[in-house]
Motif scaffolding. Sequence first.
Motif, PDB file in Angstrom:
ATOM      1  N   ASN A   8      44.130  38.894  43.515  1.00 43.20           N
ATOM      2  CA  ASN A   8      42.888  38.792  42.779  1.00 43.20           C
ATOM      3  C   ASN A   8      43.182  39.118  41.324  1.00 43.20           C
ATOM      4  O   ASN A   8      43.241  40.264  40.930  1.00 43.20           O
ATOM      5  CB  ASN A   8      41.847  39.747  43.358  1.00 43.20           C
ATOM      6  N   THR A   9      43.379  38.118  40.511  1.00 44.33           N
ATOM      7  CA  THR A   9      43.710  38.324  39.107  1.00 44.33           C
ATOM      8  C   THR A   9      42.466  38.165  38.252  1.00 44.33           C
ATOM      9  O   THR A   9      41.425  37.679  38.706  1.00 44.33           O
ATOM     10  CB  THR A   9      44.772  37.305  38.651  1.00 44.33           C
ATOM     11  N   LEU A  10      42.580  38.550  37.017  1.00 44.60           N
ATOM     12  CA  LEU A  10      41.474  38.421  36.086  1.00 44.60           C
ATOM     13  C   LEU A  10      41.095  36.955  35.896  1.00 44.60           C
ATOM     14  O   LEU A  10      39.917  36.606  35.863  1.00 44.60           O
ATOM     15  CB  LEU A  10      41.844  39.062  34.750  1.00 44.60           C
ATOM     16  N   GLU A  11      42.103  36.091  35.813  1.00 44.08           N
ATOM     17  CA  GLU A  11      41.827  34.668  35.640  1.00 44.08           C
ATOM     18  C   GLU A  11      41.060  34.111  36.832  1.00 44.08           C
ATOM     19  O   GLU A  11      40.143  33.303  36.686  1.00 44.08           O
ATOM     20  CB  GLU A  11      43.130  33.878  35.446  1.00 44.08           C
ATOM     21  N   THR A  12      41.439  34.542  38.046  1.00 42.40           N
ATOM     22  CA  THR A  12      40.750  34.081  39.244  1.00 42.40           C
ATOM     23  C   THR A  12      39.302  34.548  39.240  1.00 42.40           C
ATOM     24  O   THR A  12      38.385  33.785  39.552  1.00 42.40           O
ATOM     25  CB  THR A  12      41.459  34.604  40.509  1.00 42.40           C
ATOM     26  N   ALA A  13      39.084  35.803  38.866  1.00 47.20           N
ATOM     27  CA  ALA A  13      37.724  36.341  38.834  1.00 47.20           C
ATOM     28  C   ALA A  13      36.866  35.604  37.814  1.00 47.20           C
ATOM     29  O   ALA A  13      35.715  35.254  38.090  1.00 47.20           O
ATOM     30  CB  ALA A  13      37.758  37.832  38.520  1.00 47.20           C
ATOM     31  N   ILE A  14      37.420  35.345  36.637  1.00 49.39           N
ATOM     32  CA  ILE A  14      36.675  34.618  35.604  1.00 49.39           C
ATOM     33  C   ILE A  14      36.380  33.201  36.063  1.00 49.39           C
ATOM     34  O   ILE A  14      35.268  32.693  35.884  1.00 49.39           O
ATOM     35  CB  ILE A  14      37.452  34.623  34.273  1.00 49.39           C
ATOM     36  N   ALA A  15      37.345  32.547  36.686  1.00 53.84           N
ATOM     37  CA  ALA A  15      37.134  31.183  37.174  1.00 53.84           C
ATOM     38  C   ALA A  15      36.038  31.158  38.233  1.00 53.84           C
ATOM     39  O   ALA A  15      35.173  30.270  38.240  1.00 53.84           O
ATOM     40  CB  ALA A  15      38.430  30.612  37.733  1.00 53.84           C
ATOM     41  N   ASN A  16      36.038  32.139  39.135  1.00 54.48           N
ATOM     42  CA  ASN A  16      35.013  32.192  40.174  1.00 54.48           C
ATOM     43  C   ASN A  16      33.629  32.407  39.571  1.00 54.48           C
ATOM     44  O   ASN A  16      32.662  31.779  39.990  1.00 54.48           O
ATOM     45  CB  ASN A  16      35.319  33.298  41.187  1.00 54.48           C
ATOM     46  N   LEU A  17      33.531  33.310  38.604  1.00 55.57           N
ATOM     47  CA  LEU A  17      32.243  33.559  37.966  1.00 55.57           C
ATOM     48  C   LEU A  17      31.752  32.330  37.212  1.00 55.57           C
ATOM     49  O   LEU A  17      30.567  32.001  37.243  1.00 55.57           O
ATOM     50  CB  LEU A  17      32.343  34.752  37.016  1.00 55.57           C
ATOM     51  N   THR A  18      32.669  31.648  36.531  1.00 55.59           N
ATOM     52  CA  THR A  18      32.307  30.442  35.802  1.00 55.59           C
ATOM     53  C   THR A  18      31.841  29.357  36.758  1.00 55.59           C
ATOM     54  O   THR A  18      30.844  28.683  36.510  1.00 55.59           O
ATOM     55  CB  THR A  18      33.504  29.931  34.972  1.00 55.59           C
ATOM     56  N   ASP A  19      32.527  29.195  37.894  1.00 52.95           N
ATOM     57  CA  ASP A  19      32.127  28.199  38.881  1.00 52.95           C
ATOM     58  C   ASP A  19      30.743  28.505  39.437  1.00 52.95           C
ATOM     59  O   ASP A  19      29.920  27.609  39.602  1.00 52.95           O
ATOM     60  CB  ASP A  19      33.139  28.136  40.031  1.00 52.95           C
ATOM     61  N   GLU A  20      30.477  29.780  39.727  1.00 51.42           N
ATOM     62  CA  GLU A  20      29.165  30.155  40.252  1.00 51.42           C
ATOM     63  C   GLU A  20      28.076  29.854  39.243  1.00 51.42           C
ATOM     64  O   GLU A  20      27.014  29.363  39.592  1.00 51.42           O
ATOM     65  CB  GLU A  20      29.141  31.643  40.612  1.00 51.42           C
TER      66      GLU A  20
END
Length: 93
Positions: A8-20
Amino acid sequence: MAEHAKENTLETAIANLTDEREDGTDTVQPDSAYTPVFSKQVRTVVYVLGLIASCVGLGFMTFGDAAIGGYISTVAGFIASGLGVAYNPLRNA
């Protein structure tokens, strides 16, 4: 790697939030999640009185006794925050 063991990286978290956010599935709480204890009118009056008291306290701090001015300003802030009053022009409730 298994799904639950994925890094769970910062990039993954940001991408998930952006997708949501783009999908419209972000987890925003409904308006009914918070109901203020005091009505909108009471909070507005307390906010305005707190603002006036803070200005009076500033006047005392500048032109009179700084200790009294600091006390007036501090108490005004405590009362306003104790009643849950905060200035937020974007808030509807």
